[in-house]
Design a protein around this motif. Structure first.
Motif, PDB file in Angstrom:
ATOM      1  N   GLU A  47       4.338 -16.253   9.247  1.00 22.59           N
ATOM      2  CA  GLU A  47       3.428 -16.999   8.386  1.00 22.59           C
ATOM      3  C   GLU A  47       3.414 -18.458   8.804  1.00 22.59           C
ATOM      4  O   GLU A  47       4.232 -18.888   9.617  1.00 22.59           O
ATOM      5  N   SER A  48       2.505 -19.231   8.209  1.00 22.15           N
ATOM      6  CA  SER A  48       2.465 -20.637   8.590  1.00 22.15           C
ATOM      7  C   SER A  48       3.792 -21.293   8.214  1.00 22.15           C
ATOM      8  O   SER A  48       4.370 -21.000   7.176  1.00 22.15           O
ATOM      9  N   LEU A 270       6.477  -7.360   4.665  1.00 23.55           N
ATOM     10  CA  LEU A 270       5.217  -7.854   5.218  1.00 23.55           C
ATOM     11  C   LEU A 270       4.239  -6.701   5.401  1.00 23.55           C
ATOM     12  O   LEU A 270       3.074  -6.784   5.014  1.00 23.55           O
ATOM     13  N   ILE A 287       5.195  -9.870  -1.471  1.00 24.47           N
ATOM     14  CA  ILE A 287       6.561 -10.347  -1.270  1.00 24.47           C
ATOM     15  C   ILE A 287       6.887 -11.297  -2.403  1.00 24.47           C
ATOM     16  O   ILE A 287       6.090 -12.184  -2.731  1.00 24.47           O
ATOM     17  N   TYR A 288       8.036 -11.118  -2.988  1.00 16.42           N
ATOM     18  CA  TYR A 288       8.439 -11.928  -4.130  1.00 16.42           C
ATOM     19  C   TYR A 288       8.508 -13.410  -3.748  1.00 16.42           C
ATOM     20  O   TYR A 288       9.004 -13.761  -2.681  1.00 16.42           O
ATOM     21  N   GLY A 289       8.014 -14.270  -4.616  1.00  8.66           N
ATOM     22  CA  GLY A 289       8.153 -15.710  -4.431  1.00  8.66           C
ATOM     23  C   GLY A 289       7.314 -16.276  -3.301  1.00  8.66           C
ATOM     24  O   GLY A 289       6.376 -15.640  -2.825  1.00  8.66           O
ATOM     25  N   ASN A 290       7.664 -17.497  -2.900  1.00  9.13           N
ATOM     26  CA  ASN A 290       6.920 -18.187  -1.846  1.00  9.13           C
ATOM     27  C   ASN A 290       7.834 -18.511  -0.677  1.00  9.13           C
ATOM     28  O   ASN A 290       9.055 -18.467  -0.799  1.00  9.13           O
ATOM     29  N   VAL A 291       7.216 -18.884   0.452  1.00 12.43           N
ATOM     30  CA  VAL A 291       8.002 -19.386   1.579  1.00 12.43           C
ATOM     31  C   VAL A 291       8.639 -20.702   1.133  1.00 12.43           C
ATOM     32  O   VAL A 291       7.940 -21.588   0.659  1.00 12.43           O
ATOM     33  N   ARG A 306      14.079 -14.009  -1.450  1.00  5.50           N
ATOM     34  CA  ARG A 306      12.890 -13.176  -1.619  1.00  5.50           C
ATOM     35  C   ARG A 306      13.172 -11.713  -1.293  1.00  5.50           C
ATOM     36  O   ARG A 306      12.269 -10.882  -1.325  1.00  5.50           O
TER      37      ARG A 306
END
Lengths: 341, 345
Positions: A47-48, A270, A287-291, A306
């Motif tokens: 991901e970014s 993913l 996917i739980y939560g954020n990066v 996560r």
């Protein structure tokens, strides 16, 4: 020299690129290893913010310093000089020096995501390709122009003897990307780096570009590093796949292994979170939560906050190694590692 | 998923011969030299609670169609009917105050959650503004209550009302945009590439949220995307657009597995697949999408079509029914045997 070594084009070992900013240190690339051989494609997905772009920009030595700095590791480029194989460590070179400028464009070609911004708007496509050729090759302007036309024809640009004098804005997005590929390959590099080359174009054009890259790869025996966040694209073009998360490779293996037997909880998650064009329609599992912010990378395994399989007291403490579980399939997860608690 | 029964089909929205042309002006006197036919003679119906997916290449007119349908653009010609209870409203005839009042029924979610929120307004103001504009609340307390309720519906928290957009991630910002669209309890929402700007791991959250909200509130979506896999996940039916025209409309699986228009075939064959092994016989499109200011005669697709016959160069095909659910605009639809996707359910 053994065959295996002459086939090798690039080898990256324990590469670390950090950015030293006022608000903290960003460990954008934090211990990355991989190698690419002639005629093979390594797909890097993530991901970014996972560090995939910084990795290849480090290989090209395009990281601005300061704030960026190569903290550790080596990038070994295998190349031929007068039919002799020699190995250079790119990390040791001066990014503005003659040697590095010789490598950029000559040994390694690069295709960027947005060809509109990668080309200068002030010069014709031809001017820019000819300049690239003249910089690296000892030939006259006329020959260079002929070669540029030849490459434009090869990448499928219609009427190349006229299009060569077009400005970038006069071409469509797909044609610009083809011209970009022509420029990147015009000095016959052994390695091509493609940084999200199809993200800004339509699927129909994307299919054309992917086919073109594969044809050219076969013809020129190119090694390709292909960066994308699109799993389907990577499945079409790559031989090996590296999955990156927060500056580290969390899983590495043959494409078939990664797609048929993903092991790392991040890779598995993913795959489950992405809509697919085939198979049963099931509810996606996000996917739980954020990066997490790159300034505060979690302790232990950086994916643990996560991760469904995370074990408290272990995953948030111990950083797992990238271990080989067979067939060159490597995974960085404590589930697959014997840990002493 | 149950299929719509066409006999009792009472669309929420029907679009009749809709056109949106943008003038091209040149020179100091801004002389009119032609038109960009962004939307050209589109007929379309969307059933209540249905999601119609709209796919096509960039520049095909997807966004212009979506925006014209909710009167963000004034149509050049044609009609838009909107069912409001037992009444059928002709949206194209609404003007001024009437139109403004009716707008609460139709909302839009944009692609880029970074440019579509006002950075100088708090979440409370961003989300609550539509309530104030429409005079639907009588006190600040009521405003806060309604905003908080909507925020919770999209997975945000009460505390978030005081924060500014810059302190949220892309996925959370898109939730704020959804809350803003939702707060007026619209019947119809145009989702214009709502997940294209988001990270892959965040896309699923937003797609699931949109699905849940549809279920909960009976919303109807026009879901615009260039990503076939996303449209497959969201849509009941899929419409394919090319150069301002609809070339094919059909139920989702039917369209994906049995396309009837050569453009749909080419579009589907270009979609990258995760199934192993390189596919053979891809119907690769040559050339570029046509310039909407200078469209070819006859069928707009004929210059890139591999099945072109003489009739295609002369006569423009209209969107016609092959069966009650499947509409296509191709002269040769009955004679061609096109290849769809193997979905392997």
């Amino acid at each position: 020299m053994s065959l295996e070594l002459t086939e090798r084009v690039i080898e990256v070992n324990n590469l670390k690129t950090y950015f030293y900013l006022d608000i903290g240190v960003v460990k954008a690339v934090d211990g990355v290893d991989f190698s690419v051989d002639r005629g093979k494609t390594l797909g890097i997905i993530g991901e970014s913010g996972c560090g995939k772009s910084v990795t290849v920009h480090t290989i090209m030595r395009l990281i601005q310093s300061p704030p960026g700095k190569i903290v550790d590791g080596s990038i070994k480029l295998y190349r031929f000089r007068n039919n002799e194989l020699e190995v250079v460590d790119i990390t040791k070179l001066d990014p503005k020096g003659k040697e590095m400028r010789n490598i950029r464009g000559k040994e390694i070609g690069m295709v960027f995501q947005e060809p509109m911004t990668a080309f200068s708007p002030m010069y014709t496509i031809g001017d820019q390709i000819v300049e690239a050729i003249l910089t690296h090759e000892n030939i006259d302007k006329k020959k260079a122009r002929e070669r540029a036309i030849e490459f434009l024809r090869r990448v499928g640009i219609p009427r190349p003897e006229r299009t060569i004098d077009a400005y970038p804005f006069q071409l469509s997005g797909g044609m610009r990307q083809r011209a970009m590929i022509a420029m990147a390959l015009s000095c016959y590099p052994r390695l091509l780096i493609a940084d999200e080359p199809t993200t800004a174009v339509d699927v129909t054009v994307q299919a054309q570009i992917l086919d073109l890259l594969q044809e050219l790869q076969e013809e020129m025996k190119l090694a390709i590093i292909f960066i994308t966040h699109n799993l389907a694209v990577v499945s079409e073009i790559a031989d090996d796949i590296a999955v990156m998360y927060l500056g580290k490779i969390v899983e590495f293996g043959k494409k078939e292994e990664i797609f048929n037997h993903p092991l790392h909880p991040y890779t598995v998650a993913l795959f489950r979170s992405i809509p697919k064009v085939e198979g049963k329609l099931e509810r996606l599992v996000p996917i739980y939560g954020n990066v997490p912010s790159s300034y505060q990378i979690p302790e232990g395994c950086s994916f643990h906050p996560r991760c469904e399989s995370a074990i408290r007291g272990i995953c948030n403490v111990t950083l797992p190694d990238l271990i080989d579980v067979g067939n060159g399939h490597k995974v960085r997860c404590l589930i697959y590692q014997k840990v002493e608690v | 998923m149950e299929m719509l029964n066409r006999d009792t089909f009472t669309p929420l929205i029907s679009v009749r011969n809709l056109k949106k042309y943008f003038p091209i002006q040149r020179g100091f006197l801004r002389k009119l030299v032609g038109y960009v036919r962004a939307v050209d003679d589109v007929n379309l119906e969307i059933e209540e609670r249905e999601t119609l997916g709209l796919v096509g290449e960039s520049g095909s007119g997807k966004s212009t169609l979506g925006r014209t349908m909710i009167r963000l653009y004034d149509p050049t010609d044609g009609q838009i009917f909107f069912r409001d209870g037992d009444k059928i409203i002709n949206l194209t005839e609404l003007e001024g105050e009437e139109l403004r009042k009716f707008r609460k029924n139709m909302q839009i979610i944009f692609q880029d959650p970074f440019s579509s929120l006002n950075e100088r307004m708090t979440v409370l103001e961003n989300v609550g503004d539509p309530l104030i504009i429409n005079g639907l609340i009588s006190s600040r307390q009521e405003l806060i209550e309604q905003v908080v309720e909507t925020l919770q519906q999209v997975g945000l928290r009460r505390e978030d009302i005081r924060r500014y957009p810059h302190s949220f991630s892309g996925g959370q910002r898109q939730r704020i945009c959804i809350a803003r669209a939702l707060i007026l309890k619209p019947k119809f929402i145009v989702c214009d590439e709502p997940v294209s700007a988001l990270d892959v791991s965040i896309q699923a959250q937003i797609l699931n949220l949109l699905k849940d909200l549809q279920e909960q509130f009976g919303i109807t979506y026009l879901f615009i995307s260039h990503d076939i896999s996303v449209v497959r996940y969201m849509a009941d039916r899929i419409a394919v657009m090319y150069a301002g025209r609809l070339v094919e409309v059909a139920p989702r699986d039917e369209l994906l597995t049995h396309p009837l228009h050569p453009y749909t075939e080419a579009l589907l064959s270009a979609v990258p697949r995760t199934v192993m092994g390189r596919r053979k016989g891809r119907a690769i499109l040559t050339g570029d999408p046509p310039d909407p200011a200078n469209l070819p005669t006859g069928c707009v697709f004929h210059v890139r079509c591999r099945y072109t016959r003489d009739i295609c160069k002369e006569e423009q095909p209209n969107l016609r029914s092959i069966d009650s659910n499947h509409h296509v605009s191709c002269h040769l639809a009955e004679t061609l045997e096109l290849k769809g996707m193997e979905i392997h359910v």
